[in-house]
Enzyme design. Structure first.
Site, PDB file in Angstrom:
ATOM      1  N   CYS A   1       2.130  51.755 -18.373  1.00 15.94           N
ATOM      2  CA  CYS A   1       3.031  50.564 -18.649  1.00 15.94           C
ATOM      3  C   CYS A   1       2.124  49.172 -18.690  1.00 15.94           C
ATOM      4  O   CYS A   1       2.952  48.202 -18.978  1.00 15.94           O
ATOM      5  CB  CYS A   1       3.894  50.524 -17.143  1.00 15.94           C
ATOM      6  SG  CYS A   1       4.758  51.808 -17.114  1.00 15.94           S
TER       7      CYS A   1
ATOM      8  N   HIS B   1       6.235  43.340 -17.072  1.00 15.82           N
ATOM      9  CA  HIS B   1       6.586  44.649 -17.564  1.00 15.82           C
ATOM     10  C   HIS B   1       7.956  45.210 -17.120  1.00 15.82           C
ATOM     11  O   HIS B   1       8.053  45.038 -15.862  1.00 15.82           O
ATOM     12  CB  HIS B   1       5.590  45.790 -17.072  1.00 15.82           C
ATOM     13  CG  HIS B   1       6.207  47.195 -17.187  1.00 15.82           C
ATOM     14  ND1 HIS B   1       6.579  47.712 -18.154  1.00 15.82           N
ATOM     15  CD2 HIS B   1       6.387  48.085 -16.265  1.00 15.82           C
ATOM     16  CE1 HIS B   1       7.044  48.695 -18.077  1.00 15.82           C
ATOM     17  NE2 HIS B   1       6.949  49.087 -16.656  1.00 15.82           N
TER      18      HIS B   1
ATOM     19  N   ASN C   1      12.922  51.054 -18.945  1.00 13.90           N
ATOM     20  CA  ASN C   1      11.607  50.968 -18.982  1.00 13.90           C
ATOM     21  C   ASN C   1      11.172  51.605 -20.083  1.00 13.90           C
ATOM     22  O   ASN C   1      11.040  52.897 -20.286  1.00 13.90           O
ATOM     23  CB  ASN C   1      11.193  51.529 -17.667  1.00 13.90           C
ATOM     24  CG  ASN C   1       9.488  51.433 -17.421  1.00 13.90           C
ATOM     25  OD1 ASN C   1       9.116  51.204 -18.337  1.00 13.90           O
ATOM     26  ND2 ASN C   1       9.122  51.951 -16.117  1.00 13.90           N
TER      27      ASN C   1
END
Ligand code: UT7
Length: 326
Positions: A113, A253, A283
């Site tokens: 990520c 993020h 996500n």
């Protein structure tokens, strides 16, 4: 002073949308649970014939178009991904071929990520050292192919997509001001992909799921994520003598609305400066920051000299921040 400036942004989301209501049909979950714990309402899912390099290539083309550059103007293509087309060759090689960016060298970067923030920092080093003049940094992921769709604790979180930026070396005060990267490899076991790689731990054991899938201790990840993202953000502010009130935007993020709001609150950042699209895309790992950046840029949200802070945390554990003057 030579700085790395973003001169074009682009992104791509696959057409198919999977809502929480759709997930209710196959999982013991509810729209209410998912929204209250994560803020996610829907995510995009790549089509059968779409691969990570395809998503990356569309995002890159859009970024090049905005920058009014040709693929052959690019010296380096860096793809941040942990869900590439193959283990090797690098997805960046396929993107180079699809774009026709013949003069560029290309490689992938694996930082989950935090991949895009790691990618920006890496590209910045190439540009400021004079080893490249123009670089495509792309975050692209198809997590829908590595989630276990029967595991409600993970599959509800992730989505597919790609975002890209063109970075160019320019003299002046605008561009990347600093980057701060961190790793704590001792925590790798809290968030990783099982069933792939040379260790391949789940295969060969009777009754175990052999397909690649995500292993995550969500609440442990949550606790560390907020602390680490705050520390990385504060490091950037202190290093540049910038007060949080001077930031135009924090683009974190997009993991989970609760993580992002907790981070912003601890930093003392007004809510309207927190960029969030996790509700619509979920996500998307390494793709999430450039996707959110491109959305903001294309709706005219950014003005020259705006201070923009990128901040990420993910598997590894790997985390970090990049502060940029737009
Ligand atoms: O990019 C970095 C990647 N990772 C992350 O960002 C993940 C960070 N962590 C999180 O976002 C949160 O930990 C989750 C959203 C994954 C989970 O939220 P939580 O508040 O930490 O829930 P929990 O894991 O403590 O589970 C609470 C309950 C459990 O039931 P019991 O044991 O209390 O009866 C779970 O089984 O919620 C249950 N649960 C669900 N219920 C309905 C877990 N997933 C679901 C679900 N639907 N999808």
């Amino acid at each position: 002073m030579l700085r790395s400036r973003i001169v074009g942004t682009g992104s791509y989301l696959p057409e198919r949308v999977l809502t929480n209501k759709d997930l209710e049909l196959t999982l013991d979950t509810s729209d209410e649970w998912i929204v209250s714990r994560t803020g996610i309402r829907q995510r995009h899912i790549a089509g059968d014939g779409e691969f990570t390099s395809d998503l990356a290539t569309v995002a890159a083309r859009r970024a090049l178009e905005m920058a009014e550059l040709e693929p052959t103007d690019i010296d380096l293509i860096l793809v941040a991904t942990v869900t590439g087309d193959f283990s090797w060759p690098a997805t960046a090689c396929l993107v180079q071929s699809q774009l026709g960016a013949h003069g560029a060298f290309a490689f992938d970067l694996s930082a989950a990520c935090s991949g895009f923030v790691y990618g920006l920092a890496t590209a910045d080093s190439y540009l400021r050292s004079g080893n490249a003049r123009r670089i495509l940094v792309i975050g692209a992921e198809i997590f829908s192919r590595i989630v276990d769709w029967t595991d409600r604790t993970t599959c509800i979180l992730f989505g597919d997509g790609a975002g890209a930026v063109v970075l160019e070396a320019h003299e002046g005060d605008r561009g990347i001001l600093s980057s701060h990267l961190h790793t704590d490899g001792s925590q790798w076991g809290l968030l990783f992909q099982l069933g792939s790689g040379s260790r391949n731990p789940s295969c060969g054991q009777e009754g175990k799921n052999c397909l690649p899938h995500i292993h995550m201790q969500g609440n442990e990840v949550f606790k560390v994520a907020v602390r680490a993202m705050c520390e990385a953000a504060e490091e950037a502010l202190i290093a540049n003598a910038v007060d949080v009130g001077q930031l135009a935007y924090l683009i974190p993020h997009q993991a989970n609305r609760r993580i992002l709001e907790a981070t912003a609150k601890r930093l003392g950042l007004p809510p309207d400066k927190l960029v969030m699209n996790v509700d619509r895309v979920g996500n998307t790992s390494g793709a999430s920051i450039p996707l959110a950046l491109d959305e903001l840029n294309r709706c005219g949200g950014l003005s020259p000299n705006d201070l923009v802070l990128f901040d990420a945390f993910g598997g590894g554990f790997a985390w970090g921040s990049v502060l940029l003057r737009w």
